[in-house]
Design a protein around this motif. Structure first.
Motif, PDB file in Angstrom:
ATOM      1  N   ALA A  38     -34.751  22.656   3.667  1.00  0.00           N
ATOM      2  CA  ALA A  38     -33.338  22.852   4.009  1.00  0.00           C
ATOM      3  C   ALA A  38     -33.058  22.385   5.429  1.00  0.00           C
ATOM      4  CB  ALA A  38     -32.967  24.323   3.853  1.00  0.00           C
ATOM      5  N   ALA A  39     -33.991  22.657   6.335  1.00  0.00           N
ATOM      6  CA  ALA A  39     -33.803  22.220   7.721  1.00  0.00           C
ATOM      7  C   ALA A  39     -33.755  20.696   7.810  1.00  0.00           C
ATOM      8  CB  ALA A  39     -34.933  22.770   8.588  1.00  0.00           C
ATOM      9  N   PHE A  40     -34.622  20.028   7.067  1.00  0.00           N
ATOM     10  CA  PHE A  40     -34.654  18.565   7.078  1.00  0.00           C
ATOM     11  C   PHE A  40     -33.398  17.976   6.433  1.00  0.00           C
ATOM     12  CE2 PHE A  40     -39.500  19.162   6.916  1.00  0.00           C
ATOM     13  CZ  PHE A  40     -39.604  19.091   8.301  1.00  0.00           C
ATOM     14  N   PHE A  41     -32.978  18.545   5.287  1.00  0.00           N
ATOM     15  CA  PHE A  41     -31.767  18.055   4.627  1.00  0.00           C
ATOM     16  C   PHE A  41     -30.538  18.294   5.507  1.00  0.00           C
ATOM     17  CE2 PHE A  41     -34.150  19.029   0.488  1.00  0.00           C
ATOM     18  CZ  PHE A  41     -34.573  17.723   0.354  1.00  0.00           C
ATOM     19  N   GLY A  42     -30.552  19.417   6.223  1.00  0.00           N
ATOM     20  CA  GLY A  42     -29.452  19.690   7.145  1.00  0.00           C
ATOM     21  C   GLY A  42     -29.365  18.647   8.248  1.00  0.00           C
ATOM     22  N   LYS A  43     -30.527  18.225   8.768  1.00  0.00           N
ATOM     23  CA  LYS A  43     -30.558  17.175   9.791  1.00  0.00           C
ATOM     24  C   LYS A  43     -29.997  15.874   9.242  1.00  0.00           C
ATOM     25  CE  LYS A  43     -32.556  18.808  13.587  1.00  0.00           C
ATOM     26  NZ  LYS A  43     -31.938  18.682  14.925  1.00  0.00           N
ATOM     27  N   ALA A  44     -30.394  15.551   8.019  1.00  0.00           N
ATOM     28  CA  ALA A  44     -29.900  14.315   7.396  1.00  0.00           C
ATOM     29  C   ALA A  44     -28.383  14.373   7.254  1.00  0.00           C
ATOM     30  CB  ALA A  44     -30.559  14.131   6.031  1.00  0.00           C
ATOM     31  N   GLY A  45     -27.858  15.541   6.841  1.00  0.00           N
ATOM     32  CA  GLY A  45     -26.419  15.686   6.687  1.00  0.00           C
ATOM     33  C   GLY A  45     -25.667  15.608   7.992  1.00  0.00           C
ATOM     34  N   TYR A  57     -29.112  18.603  -2.211  1.00  0.00           N
ATOM     35  CA  TYR A  57     -30.454  19.174  -2.015  1.00  0.00           C
ATOM     36  C   TYR A  57     -30.435  20.341  -1.036  1.00  0.00           C
ATOM     37  CZ  TYR A  57     -32.912  15.709  -4.781  1.00  0.00           C
ATOM     38  OH  TYR A  57     -33.388  14.957  -5.833  1.00  0.00           O
ATOM     39  N   LEU A  58     -29.557  20.256  -0.050  1.00  0.00           N
ATOM     40  CA  LEU A  58     -29.437  21.370   0.892  1.00  0.00           C
ATOM     41  C   LEU A  58     -28.985  22.629   0.140  1.00  0.00           C
ATOM     42  CD1 LEU A  58     -29.463  22.429   3.797  1.00  0.00           C
ATOM     43  CD2 LEU A  58     -27.093  21.612   4.030  1.00  0.00           C
ATOM     44  N   GLY A  59     -27.994  22.473  -0.741  1.00  0.00           N
ATOM     45  CA  GLY A  59     -27.522  23.597  -1.532  1.00  0.00           C
ATOM     46  C   GLY A  59     -28.596  24.152  -2.448  1.00  0.00           C
ATOM     47  N   ILE A  60     -29.359  23.279  -3.059  1.00  0.00           N
ATOM     48  CA  ILE A  60     -30.438  23.723  -3.954  1.00  0.00           C
ATOM     49  C   ILE A  60     -31.468  24.551  -3.190  1.00  0.00           C
ATOM     50  CG2 ILE A  60     -32.369  22.936  -5.378  1.00  0.00           C
ATOM     51  CD1 ILE A  60     -30.634  20.512  -6.169  1.00  0.00           C
ATOM     52  N   CYS A  61     -31.840  24.072  -2.022  1.00  0.00           N
ATOM     53  CA  CYS A  61     -32.837  24.806  -1.222  1.00  0.00           C
ATOM     54  C   CYS A  61     -32.319  26.179  -0.805  1.00  0.00           C
ATOM     55  CB  CYS A  61     -33.217  23.989   0.012  1.00  0.00           C
ATOM     56  SG  CYS A  61     -34.225  22.543  -0.358  1.00  0.00           S
ATOM     57  N   PHE A  62     -31.081  26.227  -0.336  1.00  0.00           N
ATOM     58  CA  PHE A  62     -30.495  27.519   0.042  1.00  0.00           C
ATOM     59  C   PHE A  62     -30.414  28.456  -1.167  1.00  0.00           C
ATOM     60  CE2 PHE A  62     -28.143  25.533   3.855  1.00  0.00           C
ATOM     61  CZ  PHE A  62     -29.108  25.996   4.738  1.00  0.00           C
ATOM     62  N   HIS A  63     -30.081  27.869  -2.308  1.00  0.00           N
ATOM     63  CA  HIS A  63     -30.006  28.661  -3.543  1.00  0.00           C
ATOM     64  C   HIS A  63     -31.376  29.269  -3.860  1.00  0.00           C
ATOM     65  CE1 HIS A  63     -28.039  28.867  -7.818  1.00  0.00           C
ATOM     66  NE2 HIS A  63     -28.696  29.960  -7.519  1.00  0.00           N
ATOM     67  N   GLU A  64     -32.413  28.457  -3.718  1.00  0.00           N
ATOM     68  CA  GLU A  64     -33.770  28.907  -4.048  1.00  0.00           C
ATOM     69  C   GLU A  64     -34.236  30.050  -3.136  1.00  0.00           C
ATOM     70  OE1 GLU A  64     -35.986  28.065  -6.434  1.00  0.00           O
ATOM     71  OE2 GLU A  64     -34.433  26.853  -7.418  1.00  0.00           O
ATOM     72  N   GLU A  72     -23.431  27.871  -1.330  1.00  0.00           N
ATOM     73  CA  GLU A  72     -22.084  27.528  -1.814  1.00  0.00           C
ATOM     74  C   GLU A  72     -21.350  26.652  -0.807  1.00  0.00           C
ATOM     75  OE1 GLU A  72     -18.143  29.548  -3.851  1.00  0.00           O
ATOM     76  OE2 GLU A  72     -20.021  30.657  -3.712  1.00  0.00           O
ATOM     77  N   GLU A  73     -21.552  26.934   0.457  1.00  0.00           N
ATOM     78  CA  GLU A  73     -20.915  26.107   1.487  1.00  0.00           C
ATOM     79  C   GLU A  73     -21.419  24.666   1.413  1.00  0.00           C
ATOM     80  OE1 GLU A  73     -20.507  25.895   6.373  1.00  0.00           O
ATOM     81  OE2 GLU A  73     -21.234  27.731   5.407  1.00  0.00           O
ATOM     82  N   ALA A  74     -22.724  24.499   1.183  1.00  0.00           N
ATOM     83  CA  ALA A  74     -23.295  23.145   1.078  1.00  0.00           C
ATOM     84  C   ALA A  74     -22.752  22.430  -0.160  1.00  0.00           C
ATOM     85  CB  ALA A  74     -24.821  23.228   1.010  1.00  0.00           C
ATOM     86  N   TYR A  75     -22.735  23.129  -1.306  1.00  0.00           N
ATOM     87  CA  TYR A  75     -22.198  22.518  -2.527  1.00  0.00           C
ATOM     88  C   TYR A  75     -20.736  22.117  -2.342  1.00  0.00           C
ATOM     89  CZ  TYR A  75     -26.288  24.209  -5.169  1.00  0.00           C
ATOM     90  OH  TYR A  75     -27.557  24.438  -5.644  1.00  0.00           O
ATOM     91  N   THR A  76     -19.973  23.003  -1.748  1.00  0.00           N
ATOM     92  CA  THR A  76     -18.541  22.749  -1.565  1.00  0.00           C
ATOM     93  C   THR A  76     -18.311  21.560  -0.644  1.00  0.00           C
ATOM     94  OG1 THR A  76     -18.041  25.096  -1.907  1.00  0.00           O
ATOM     95  CG2 THR A  76     -16.356  23.765  -0.821  1.00  0.00           C
ATOM     96  N   ARG A  92     -23.910  22.955 -10.334  1.00  0.00           N
ATOM     97  CA  ARG A  92     -24.793  23.892  -9.626  1.00  0.00           C
ATOM     98  C   ARG A  92     -23.982  24.964  -8.887  1.00  0.00           C
ATOM     99  NH1 ARG A  92     -29.959  21.973  -9.830  1.00  0.00           N
ATOM    100  NH2 ARG A  92     -30.163  19.803 -10.496  1.00  0.00           N
ATOM    101  N   ARG A  93     -22.824  24.579  -8.373  1.00  0.00           N
ATOM    102  CA  ARG A  93     -21.991  25.615  -7.749  1.00  0.00           C
ATOM    103  C   ARG A  93     -21.495  26.600  -8.806  1.00  0.00           C
ATOM    104  NH1 ARG A  93     -16.417  24.468  -4.476  1.00  0.00           N
ATOM    105  NH2 ARG A  93     -15.659  24.209  -6.609  1.00  0.00           N
ATOM    106  N   GLY A  94     -21.214  26.095 -10.011  1.00  0.00           N
ATOM    107  CA  GLY A  94     -20.839  26.980 -11.100  1.00  0.00           C
ATOM    108  C   GLY A  94     -21.935  27.978 -11.408  1.00  0.00           C
ATOM    109  N   ASN A  95     -23.175  27.493 -11.471  1.00  0.00           N
ATOM    110  CA  ASN A  95     -24.306  28.393 -11.708  1.00  0.00           C
ATOM    111  C   ASN A  95     -24.432  29.428 -10.589  1.00  0.00           C
ATOM    112  OD1 ASN A  95     -24.877  26.897 -13.977  1.00  0.00           O
ATOM    113  ND2 ASN A  95     -26.550  25.732 -13.033  1.00  0.00           N
ATOM    114  N   LEU A  96     -24.260  28.955  -9.361  1.00  0.00           N
ATOM    115  CA  LEU A  96     -24.356  29.860  -8.205  1.00  0.00           C
ATOM    116  C   LEU A  96     -23.252  30.914  -8.242  1.00  0.00           C
ATOM    117  CD1 LEU A  96     -25.535  30.635  -5.409  1.00  0.00           C
ATOM    118  CD2 LEU A  96     -23.991  28.939  -4.411  1.00  0.00           C
ATOM    119  N   ARG A  97     -22.054  30.480  -8.556  1.00  0.00           N
ATOM    120  CA  ARG A  97     -20.938  31.427  -8.609  1.00  0.00           C
ATOM    121  C   ARG A  97     -21.161  32.475  -9.697  1.00  0.00           C
ATOM    122  NH1 ARG A  97     -15.471  27.670  -7.696  1.00  0.00           N
ATOM    123  NH2 ARG A  97     -15.501  27.810  -5.412  1.00  0.00           N
TER     124      ARG A  97
END
Length: 235
Positions: A38-45, A57-64, A72-76, A92-97
């Motif tokens: 998540a830290a690496f994907f955040g840097k890329a973003g 991928y950032l959202g997936i990692c936070f979800h995990e 949800e913030e990353a997905y949005t 994936r945001r639907g699944n998270l919600r």
């Protein structure tokens, strides 16, 4: 040795591109090091905020790692870019919600995926049907399950879904029959009430019409009283 160290230090500390951070994230992700990933994907973003794959991928990692609000913030953020990963982000945001208890939000996300008609449509149809089943929206769930099997005729869970469809069909038919009986009973009661009211009006109208020919129960009272008083005087 000293020369090698001097040469390597600038390389390790040098600025990295978004793709390089993303590659680091993927490597950590493969090893299930989701917090590092998540830290690496955040840097890329941060370097390339227009790439929705980084947000995915950032959202997936936070979800995990159960950082649901960050996920949800990353997905949005990725969805807002309307890039090639939009359907995946919405799904994936639907699944998270759903996990977070926001059932209406999840239903909305699945519907947007279904309406888009992309590769995630069958999965979104199935999840929406499951969500509708939980919410006791049986008719909508039945339709989505049937459409899912049309799109995925060889679905591994086909047998289970066919059983659900059969049960839903029975429940819906039973509900329709019960509703028909209820409406018929209401109609019968309304008809009976109307008949009683009509009969009552008929009786009242009849009494009103015969009023002039009816002798009052007090008629002749004065004559009887006078005769009684006269008899007392005679005595």
């Amino acid at each position: 040795m000293l020369v090698i160290i001097i040469i390597c230090i600038p390389i390790s500390l040098g600025a990295q591109t978004a793709d390089e951070w993303f590659a680091k994230g993927l490597d950590a992700f493969r090893w299930q090091k989701n917090a590092d990933a998540a830290a690496f994907f955040g840097k890329a973003g941060e370097i390339d905020p227009g790439n929705d794959e980084y947000f995915l991928y950032l959202g997936i990692c936070f979800h995990e790692i159960k950082r649901f609000e960050d996920a949800e913030e990353a997905y949005t953020g990725g969805i807002a870019l309307s890039g090639p990963q939009k359907d995946s982000l919405l799904f994936r945001r639907g699944n998270l919600r759903w996990v977070r208890g926001n059932l209406e939000g999840a239903l909305e996300d699945y519907t947007r995926v279904v309406d888009a008609g992309g590769s995630y449509t069958p999965s979104a149809l199935l999840n929406r049907a499951n969500l509708e089943l939980v919410g006791e929206k049986h008719l909508a769930a039945l339709e989505d399950y049937e459409n899912y099997l049309v799109m995925e005729p060889n679905a591994p869970d086909r047998e289970t879904i066919e059983k659900i469809i059969a049960l839903l069909s029975e429940d819906i038919e039973a509900a329709r029959s019960a509703e028909a009986r209820r409406l018929a009973e209401e109609a019968r009661k309304a008809e009976e009430q109307a008949r009683r009211e009509a009969l009552m009006r008929e009786v009242l109208d009849s009494l009103s019409d015969s009023g002039d020919d009816t002798t009052s129960v007090s008629a002749g009272t004065e004559d009887i009283r006078k005769e009684f008083e006269d008899s007392l005087l005679e005595d």
